[in-house]
Design a protein around this motif. Structure first.
Motif, PDB file in Angstrom:
ATOM      1  N   ALA A 112      20.360  20.112  15.758  1.00 54.61           N
ATOM      2  CA  ALA A 112      19.360  21.504  16.125  1.00 54.61           C
ATOM      3  C   ALA A 112      19.091  22.208  14.540  1.00 54.61           C
ATOM      4  N   ASP A 113      20.048  22.561  14.219  1.00 55.79           N
ATOM      5  CA  ASP A 113      19.955  22.781  13.382  1.00 55.79           C
ATOM      6  C   ASP A 113      19.246  22.284  10.882  1.00 55.79           C
TER       7      ASP A 113
ATOM      8  N   GLU B  51      16.254  20.252  12.034  1.00 53.92           N
ATOM      9  CA  GLU B  51      15.482  20.452  12.923  1.00 53.92           C
ATOM     10  C   GLU B  51      14.708  22.218  12.410  1.00 53.92           C
ATOM     11  N   THR B  52      14.976  22.996  12.273  1.00 49.15           N
ATOM     12  CA  THR B  52      14.919  24.169  12.760  1.00 49.15           C
ATOM     13  C   THR B  52      14.858  24.329  10.588  1.00 49.15           C
ATOM     14  N   SER B  53      15.563  23.387   9.968  1.00 48.46           N
ATOM     15  CA  SER B  53      15.615  23.333   8.314  1.00 48.46           C
ATOM     16  C   SER B  53      14.199  22.444   8.142  1.00 48.46           C
TER      17      SER B  53
ATOM     18  N   LYS C 117      11.328  22.702   9.639  1.00 48.29           N
ATOM     19  CA  LYS C 117      10.005  23.549  10.017  1.00 48.29           C
ATOM     20  C   LYS C 117      10.064  24.589   8.856  1.00 48.29           C
ATOM     21  N   GLY C 118      10.500  25.182   8.548  1.00 47.71           N
ATOM     22  CA  GLY C 118      10.893  26.247   7.370  1.00 47.71           C
ATOM     23  C   GLY C 118      10.489  25.787   6.710  1.00 47.71           C
TER      24      GLY C 118
ATOM     25  N   TYR D 108      16.862  30.017   5.303  1.00 49.36           N
ATOM     26  CA  TYR D 108      15.660  29.942   6.772  1.00 49.36           C
ATOM     27  C   TYR D 108      16.538  29.663   7.918  1.00 49.36           C
ATOM     28  N   ILE D 109      17.201  29.540   8.173  1.00 45.27           N
ATOM     29  CA  ILE D 109      18.307  29.261   9.072  1.00 45.27           C
ATOM     30  C   ILE D 109      19.016  30.395   9.821  1.00 45.27           C
TER      31      ILE D 109
END
Length: 201
Positions: A183-184, A186-188, A190-191, A150-151
């Motif tokens: 940061a990664d 938080e992105t993870s 979300k996905g 995802y990232i």
């Protein structure tokens, strides 16, 4: 419906020296002091302290949950041949006696059949498909294949990996969410949440 209880499921003790120096009894006593009555062990790639973990849990009247955070690649033999150091994480738990036997066999085979230059045993799709019965899978920290897809490549790429896990583990596949100010991560999150909602995981 009974009381809702929090249980620590993703835990590293002295069996994961790169991550933790926590002694088994110290961790169990701390969890017990917080009113918890179960705890898991998920050391990296091996299960060397399961007997000690089980004995200490019994002594303190805690339910032991046996698990391991495996090193995952798509195809272990290709990774070994290409000397590819890349790997991901997945957490696996035994939910019954069959699962325990399969967890032991999976970890054993990862070292015997997929030994990466005496550094680690690798688990791949082939081993997951062979030994999935009786196991519960968690996506693990954000260094897992779904999150990293995802990232790096977006939703569609992550979805393909996610669906494959779902097909193997069915209703015994869960996503793990972490909140550590990364940061990664938080992105993870979300996905993983988008996928979890879409597939009712």
């Amino acid at each position: 419906y009974g009381e809702i209880m929090f249980t620590h499921l993703h835990n590293h003790f002295i069996g994961s020296l790169s991550d933790s120096a926590l002694r088994i009894e110290d961790g169990i006593i701390k969890a017990k002091s917080l009113g918890q009555n179960a705890i898991a062990v998920t050391d990296h790639g091996e299960m060397p302290f399961l007997y000690e973990f089980s004995d200490v849990c019994k002594r303190h009247k805690m339910k032991p949950i046996f698990g391991v955070e495996v090193y995952f690649v798509d195809d272990a033999q290709i990774s070994i041949e290409q000397k590819d150091k890349g790997r991901f994480h997945i957490v696996l738990f035994a939910k019954n006696d069959i699962g325990y036997k399969n967890l032991v066999s999976l970890v054993s085979d990862s070292w015997l059949l997929n030994n990466y230059y005496e550094q680690r045993g690798l688990v791949d799709w082939k081993l997951l498909e062979k030994y999935h019965e009786g196991l519960i899978a968690s996506s693990a920290c954000f260094f897992n294949p779904v999150a990293q897809s995802y990232i790096k490549s977006g939703f569609a790429s992550a979805e393909k990996v996610f669906v494959r896990y779902k097909e193997i583990f069915e209703n015994d596949f869960y996503v793990e969410i972490g909140k550590h100010g990364i940061a990664d991560e938080e992105t993870s999150n979300k996905g993983l949440m988008e996928l979890a909602i879409k597939y009712s995981v």
